[in-house]
Design an enzyme around this catalytic site. Structure first.
Site, PDB file in Angstrom:
ATOM      1  CB  CYS A 116      46.830  43.540  38.984  1.00 12.92           C
ATOM      2  SG  CYS A 116      47.407  45.251  39.040  1.00 12.92           S
ATOM      3  CG  HIS A 244      42.675  43.578  38.256  1.00 15.93           C
ATOM      4  ND1 HIS A 244      42.832  44.284  39.429  1.00 15.93           N
ATOM      5  CD2 HIS A 244      43.529  44.140  37.355  1.00 15.93           C
ATOM      6  CE1 HIS A 244      43.741  45.234  39.249  1.00 15.93           C
ATOM      7  NE2 HIS A 244      44.175  45.159  37.998  1.00 15.93           N
ATOM      8  CG  ASN A 274      44.497  48.866  38.903  1.00 16.62           C
ATOM      9  OD1 ASN A 274      44.617  48.105  39.848  1.00 16.62           O
ATOM     10  ND2 ASN A 274      45.019  48.615  37.709  1.00 16.62           N
TER      11      ASN A 274
END
Length: 328
Positions: A116, A244, A274
């Site tokens: 990520c 993020h 996500n």
């Protein structure tokens, strides 16, 4: 003679995204899990996410997002394609050369895996190569198809992840130019590699949610504060915080620790979930499309992911108009 605030650097000139057209709501996800919409929303801030069709891979999303970024910048090529992904279409070869080929480019191309944190890692590598004179234009793409590695029966991961891609075009410029990538900072801690992982011989991603939450909040806060300091910014100088999109509670906690008010926090996690390496460019594109960020705004980017990895960047926004694409 140029001073420290005006040196050769990388400038963001284009922004493109691609999302699959299929929307999966919390109610749909809950059909095979012991959960419901209210629990998912309360714990994650997510209401829906996107899923690719069986015929669409990471490379397809990356090509669409990369083409959109080039269109946004009014360019037809570059000399580096960098793809940040945890879900390459093949174990070998890398997906980036195929992406470059589909864009009609014979550019240098390689994949980068930092989970990520991948987009911030890619931004750092692309900007560094431009500054070093290794290339003039770099297409940095974050693309992931987590539906290919998530166990649909695992409540910890199935409710969280979505598929998508986002890209920026970096070009040689000066640090005084609009769009300048002023400073970046990266880090890792391999002792935490079991917190977010696909175990050896396994097929599905596993995540220790509670420990990830604690590490993410602490690390993202420290990293974001550090890179802002390198840019000479106080938190009052930051116009938009683009973290993020892992979990709304993580974003909220980091922003609170940094002293940033809610109106400066960019979030689209409710709509896309996500999206791993794609999450920061997707969130930034949404904010730009809605007029929440404008040319000259100071953007503080930060991410945390498996590895463990993390990274932050201080960027002055160029005002690039995002180009958004949709695929099956």
């Amino acid at each position: 003679m140029t001073g420290p605030s005006d040196r050769v650097g990388a400038v963001v000139t284009g922004l493109g995204t691609c999302l699959p057209q299929t929307v999966v709501t919390n109610d749909e996800v809950s059909r095979h899990l012991d959960t419901d919409h209210a629990w998912i929303h309360r714990r994650t801030g997510i209401d829906r996410r996107r899923r690719v069709s069986a015929s669409t891979g990471t490379g397809d999303l990356a090509v669409a997002a990369g083409a959109a970024a080039l269109k946004s910048a009014g360019r037809d090529g570059c000399d580096l394609v960098l793809l940040a992904t945890t879900t390459p279409d093949r174990r070998c070869p890398a997906t980036a050369p195929w992406v470059a080929s589909q864009l009609g480019l014979a550019a240098a191309a390689f994949d980068l895996s930092a989970v990520c944190s991948g987009f911030v890692y890619g931004l750092t590598v692309g900007a560094s190569m431009i500054t070093a004179g290794a290339c003039d234009r770099a297409l940095v793409i974050g693309a992931d198809v987590y539906s290919s590695i998530v166990d649909p029966d695992d409540r910890t991961t199935a409710v969280v992840f979505g598929d998508g891609a986002g890209a920026v075009l970096l070009e040689r410029g000066r640090t005084s130019d609009p769009g300048a990538v002023l400073h970046t900072e990266l880090g890792s801690d391999g002792s935490g590699d079991e917190l977010i992982t696909i175990p050896p011989g396994g097929e599905h991603l596993t995540m220790q949610g509670r420990d990830v939450y604690t590490r993410a909040v602490t690390t993202m806060t420290e990293s974001a504060r550090s890179v802002a300091g390198k840019a000479g910014w106080d938190m009052a100088d930051v116009d938009a915080f683009v973290g993020h999109q892992a979990n709304i509670r993580i974003l909220t906690s980091v922003a609170k620790r940094l002293g940033l008010p809610p109106e400066r926090v960019v979030s689209n996690i409710a709509d896309v979930g996500n999206t791993a390496a794609a999450s920061i460019p997707l969130a930034l594109a949404d904010a730009a499309a809605q007029g929440r960020v404008a040319a000259g705004d100071r953007l503080l980017l930060t991410a945390f992911g498996g590895g463990l990895t993390w990274g932050s960047a201080a960027v002055v926004w160029s005002g690039a108009e995002p180009v958004q694409e949709v695929r099956a």
